[in-house]
Scaffold this motif. Sequence first.
Motif, PDB file in Angstrom:
ATOM      1  N   PRO A   1       0.798  -1.240   0.000  1.00 45.98           N
ATOM      2  CA  PRO A   1       0.000   0.000   0.000  1.00 45.98           C
ATOM      3  C   PRO A   1       0.826   1.283   0.000  1.00 45.98           C
ATOM      4  O   PRO A   1       0.493   2.250  -0.682  1.00 45.98           O
ATOM      5  CB  PRO A   1      -0.826  -0.123   1.299  1.00 45.98           C
ATOM      6  CG  PRO A   1      -0.881  -1.591   1.570  1.00 45.98           C
ATOM      7  CD  PRO A   1       0.433  -2.140   1.108  1.00 45.98           C
ATOM      8  N   GLY A   2       1.913   1.296   0.746  1.00 44.52           N
ATOM      9  CA  GLY A   2       2.679   2.535   0.876  1.00 44.52           C
ATOM     10  C   GLY A   2       3.402   2.962  -0.385  1.00 44.52           C
ATOM     11  O   GLY A   2       3.707   4.156  -0.551  1.00 44.52           O
ATOM     12  N   THR A   3       3.688   2.038  -1.283  1.00 44.86           N
ATOM     13  CA  THR A   3       4.483   2.371  -2.466  1.00 44.86           C
ATOM     14  C   THR A   3       3.825   1.954  -3.774  1.00 44.86           C
ATOM     15  O   THR A   3       4.394   2.176  -4.841  1.00 44.86           O
ATOM     16  CB  THR A   3       5.870   1.694  -2.384  1.00 44.86           C
ATOM     17  OG1 THR A   3       5.699   0.274  -2.293  1.00 44.86           O
ATOM     18  CG2 THR A   3       6.643   2.187  -1.172  1.00 44.86           C
ATOM     19  N   ALA A   4       2.640   1.369  -3.709  1.00 43.76           N
ATOM     20  CA  ALA A   4       2.006   0.821  -4.918  1.00 43.76           C
ATOM     21  C   ALA A   4       1.841   1.875  -6.011  1.00 43.76           C
ATOM     22  O   ALA A   4       2.057   1.591  -7.194  1.00 43.76           O
ATOM     23  CB  ALA A   4       0.650   0.209  -4.568  1.00 43.76           C
ATOM     24  N   GLY A   5       1.450   3.096  -5.620  1.00 41.37           N
ATOM     25  CA  GLY A   5       1.233   4.143  -6.617  1.00 41.37           C
ATOM     26  C   GLY A   5       2.504   4.496  -7.367  1.00 41.37           C
ATOM     27  O   GLY A   5       2.494   4.634  -8.598  1.00 41.37           O
ATOM     28  N   GLN A   6       3.608   4.615  -6.642  1.00 43.53           N
ATOM     29  CA  GLN A   6       4.877   4.950  -7.287  1.00 43.53           C
ATOM     30  C   GLN A   6       5.390   3.779  -8.141  1.00 43.53           C
ATOM     31  O   GLN A   6       5.961   3.996  -9.221  1.00 43.53           O
ATOM     32  CB  GLN A   6       5.923   5.301  -6.228  1.00 43.53           C
ATOM     33  CG  GLN A   6       5.597   6.552  -5.423  1.00 43.53           C
ATOM     34  CD  GLN A   6       6.660   6.830  -4.389  1.00 43.53           C
ATOM     35  OE1 GLN A   6       7.822   7.048  -4.725  1.00 43.53           O
ATOM     36  NE2 GLN A   6       6.292   6.809  -3.116  1.00 43.53           N
ATOM     37  N   VAL A   7       5.175   2.562  -7.654  1.00 39.43           N
ATOM     38  CA  VAL A   7       5.592   1.390  -8.429  1.00 39.43           C
ATOM     39  C   VAL A   7       4.807   1.320  -9.729  1.00 39.43           C
ATOM     40  O   VAL A   7       5.366   1.061 -10.806  1.00 39.43           O
ATOM     41  CB  VAL A   7       5.407   0.096  -7.609  1.00 39.43           C
ATOM     42  CG1 VAL A   7       5.632  -1.138  -8.497  1.00 39.43           C
ATOM     43  CG2 VAL A   7       6.365   0.070  -6.427  1.00 39.43           C
ATOM     44  N   ARG A   8       3.497   1.553  -9.645  1.00 37.35           N
ATOM     45  CA  ARG A   8       2.668   1.515 -10.866  1.00 37.35           C
ATOM     46  C   ARG A   8       3.115   2.602 -11.848  1.00 37.35           C
ATOM     47  O   ARG A   8       3.141   2.378 -13.063  1.00 37.35           O
ATOM     48  CB  ARG A   8       1.194   1.679 -10.509  1.00 37.35           C
ATOM     49  CG  ARG A   8       0.273   1.769 -11.733  1.00 37.35           C
ATOM     50  CD  ARG A   8      -1.185   1.505 -11.410  1.00 37.35           C
ATOM     51  NE  ARG A   8      -1.445   0.076 -11.321  1.00 37.35           N
ATOM     52  CZ  ARG A   8      -1.663  -0.574 -10.191  1.00 37.35           C
ATOM     53  NH1 ARG A   8      -1.642   0.074  -9.029  1.00 37.35           N
ATOM     54  NH2 ARG A   8      -1.895  -1.866 -10.179  1.00 37.35           N
ATOM     55  N   ALA A   9       3.441   3.766 -11.346  1.00 30.84           N
ATOM     56  CA  ALA A   9       3.899   4.843 -12.226  1.00 30.84           C
ATOM     57  C   ALA A   9       5.192   4.448 -12.933  1.00 30.84           C
ATOM     58  O   ALA A   9       5.387   4.750 -14.117  1.00 30.84           O
ATOM     59  CB  ALA A   9       4.105   6.126 -11.418  1.00 30.84           C
ATOM     60  N   ARG A  10       6.081   3.745 -12.243  1.00 29.89           N
ATOM     61  CA  ARG A  10       7.331   3.301 -12.860  1.00 29.89           C
ATOM     62  C   ARG A  10       7.081   2.180 -13.859  1.00 29.89           C
ATOM     63  O   ARG A  10       7.722   2.126 -14.909  1.00 29.89           O
ATOM     64  CB  ARG A  10       8.319   2.845 -11.781  1.00 29.89           C
ATOM     65  CG  ARG A  10       8.863   3.995 -10.952  1.00 29.89           C
ATOM     66  CD  ARG A  10       9.846   3.525  -9.888  1.00 29.89           C
ATOM     67  NE  ARG A  10      10.430   4.665  -9.188  1.00 29.89           N
ATOM     68  CZ  ARG A  10      11.460   5.383  -9.618  1.00 29.89           C
ATOM     69  NH1 ARG A  10      12.034   5.049 -10.768  1.00 29.89           N
ATOM     70  NH2 ARG A  10      11.926   6.403  -8.943  1.00 29.89           N
ATOM     71  N   LEU A  11       6.147   1.311 -13.530  1.00 27.55           N
ATOM     72  CA  LEU A  11       5.794   0.237 -14.452  1.00 27.55           C
ATOM     73  C   LEU A  11       5.230   0.789 -15.751  1.00 27.55           C
ATOM     74  O   LEU A  11       5.484   0.263 -16.839  1.00 27.55           O
ATOM     75  CB  LEU A  11       4.770  -0.686 -13.785  1.00 27.55           C
ATOM     76  CG  LEU A  11       4.157  -1.802 -14.624  1.00 27.55           C
ATOM     77  CD1 LEU A  11       5.230  -2.785 -15.077  1.00 27.55           C
ATOM     78  CD2 LEU A  11       3.080  -2.527 -13.840  1.00 27.55           C
ATOM     79  N   ARG A  12       4.494   1.894 -15.639  1.00 29.81           N
ATOM     80  CA  ARG A  12       3.800   2.465 -16.794  1.00 29.81           C
ATOM     81  C   ARG A  12       4.552   3.646 -17.401  1.00 29.81           C
ATOM     82  O   ARG A  12       3.972   4.391 -18.197  1.00 29.81           O
ATOM     83  CB  ARG A  12       2.408   2.913 -16.361  1.00 29.81           C
ATOM     84  CG  ARG A  12       1.511   1.788 -15.858  1.00 29.81           C
ATOM     85  CD  ARG A  12       0.323   2.337 -15.064  1.00 29.81           C
ATOM     86  NE  ARG A  12      -0.510   3.181 -15.878  1.00 29.81           N
ATOM     87  CZ  ARG A  12      -1.617   2.770 -16.510  1.00 29.81           C
ATOM     88  NH1 ARG A  12      -1.997   1.514 -16.403  1.00 29.81           N
ATOM     89  NH2 ARG A  12      -2.330   3.596 -17.231  1.00 29.81           N
ATOM     90  N   ARG A  13       5.815   3.802 -17.081  1.00 32.44           N
ATOM     91  CA  ARG A  13       6.553   4.994 -17.524  1.00 32.44           C
ATOM     92  C   ARG A  13       6.630   5.100 -19.048  1.00 32.44           C
ATOM     93  O   ARG A  13       6.743   6.195 -19.590  1.00 32.44           O
ATOM     94  CB  ARG A  13       7.953   5.032 -16.929  1.00 32.44           C
ATOM     95  CG  ARG A  13       8.874   3.948 -17.388  1.00 32.44           C
ATOM     96  CD  ARG A  13      10.339   4.261 -17.091  1.00 32.44           C
ATOM     97  NE  ARG A  13      10.662   4.293 -15.693  1.00 32.44           N
ATOM     98  CZ  ARG A  13      11.003   5.407 -15.040  1.00 32.44           C
ATOM     99  NH1 ARG A  13      11.002   6.571 -15.659  1.00 32.44           N
ATOM    100  NH2 ARG A  13      11.337   5.356 -13.768  1.00 32.44           N
ATOM    101  N   ASP A  14       6.574   3.966 -19.754  1.00 30.02           N
ATOM    102  CA  ASP A  14       6.686   4.000 -21.215  1.00 30.02           C
ATOM    103  C   ASP A  14       5.332   3.979 -21.914  1.00 30.02           C
ATOM    104  O   ASP A  14       5.274   3.923 -23.138  1.00 30.02           O
ATOM    105  CB  ASP A  14       7.520   2.803 -21.707  1.00 30.02           C
ATOM    106  CG  ASP A  14       8.956   2.869 -21.208  1.00 30.02           C
ATOM    107  OD1 ASP A  14       9.469   3.992 -21.090  1.00 30.02           O
ATOM    108  OD2 ASP A  14       9.551   1.809 -20.947  1.00 30.02           O
ATOM    109  N   PHE A  15       4.236   4.024 -21.149  1.00 24.67           N
ATOM    110  CA  PHE A  15       2.911   4.033 -21.762  1.00 24.67           C
ATOM    111  C   PHE A  15       2.677   5.384 -22.427  1.00 24.67           C
ATOM    112  O   PHE A  15       3.074   6.421 -21.919  1.00 24.67           O
ATOM    113  CB  PHE A  15       1.820   3.813 -20.718  1.00 24.67           C
ATOM    114  CG  PHE A  15       1.714   2.393 -20.236  1.00 24.67           C
ATOM    115  CD1 PHE A  15       2.792   1.521 -20.327  1.00 24.67           C
ATOM    116  CD2 PHE A  15       0.550   1.921 -19.682  1.00 24.67           C
ATOM    117  CE1 PHE A  15       2.711   0.215 -19.878  1.00 24.67           C
ATOM    118  CE2 PHE A  15       0.447   0.615 -19.237  1.00 24.67           C
ATOM    119  CZ  PHE A  15       1.524  -0.234 -19.327  1.00 24.67           C
ATOM    120  N   GLY A  16       2.028   5.384 -23.558  1.00 25.74           N
ATOM    121  CA  GLY A  16       1.721   6.641 -24.230  1.00 25.74           C
ATOM    122  C   GLY A  16       0.606   7.388 -23.521  1.00 25.74           C
ATOM    123  O   GLY A  16      -0.270   6.789 -22.895  1.00 25.74           O
TER     124      GLY A  16
END
Length: 260
Positions: free
Chosen positions: A150-165
Amino acid sequence: MVDFGNPAYLPPAHLALARIADDAGDFDTARGHWEAVIATGDAEYGPPAAHDLAQRLLERDEPARAQRALTAGLKLIDRGTDPYAYGRLAVALGISYLDQAIGAFGAALGEEPTDPEVGPLATELLARTLPLRGRGAEAGEVWRRGLAEPGTAGQVRARLRRDFGDSDDDGDLWWEPVVEHAVSDGTLPALAGEAFGALDHMYALLAVRYAERRAGDARETLGSAVRVPGGYAWGPLLHESFAERFRLATGSAAPDLTEG
């Protein structure tokens, strides 16, 4: 020949003994002989000894020791006269650094809960490095653990999706969770292949009829094209997206296009 003590015969003798011990599963004895070869400074037998020793050390999760062996082996090679031998050891050295990095990134994620600043970065670095060593399944698990915290999920998702258009669509795009899952599991190339395969199939169905200027079976042709995505795991999401767009545009329920 080793007991005889002739320096000219020591490197090949130690290398042969190392490989015999290695084949017998006696790593400690093999390591002693490999190190003896490297210590002779022999330019012919030292580099292969360094490579063999490093391979076994990497298999035993000892990248730092592998680096020392490879660095010593590289010093014995004249890069200009033997570029292939140099390249072989240089690549092995790079692999040892990758393994060391994997260990370091994994250690950074060992604490519970992870540091809110370091955790997402370490998650991304570890997940993107593991596939370089053929460990894609482990990378997927790293992403899943990061997304579940929970504490880092948002930042992890943002990094996972960094190459999404970026998209101008105000709503959620049905395919983004599919792409996100594929990125985390390392199956994005397969997903791209499916999407292009479906597009190619649909285009072919429509283009043949268009090229032949056959108007009578247009409805049947369109139906066949519309049903193509249904054969893929993401097909139902596409049909659901159409149904919702149809409902918003017309105010009525969309027809079922998944059946013939």
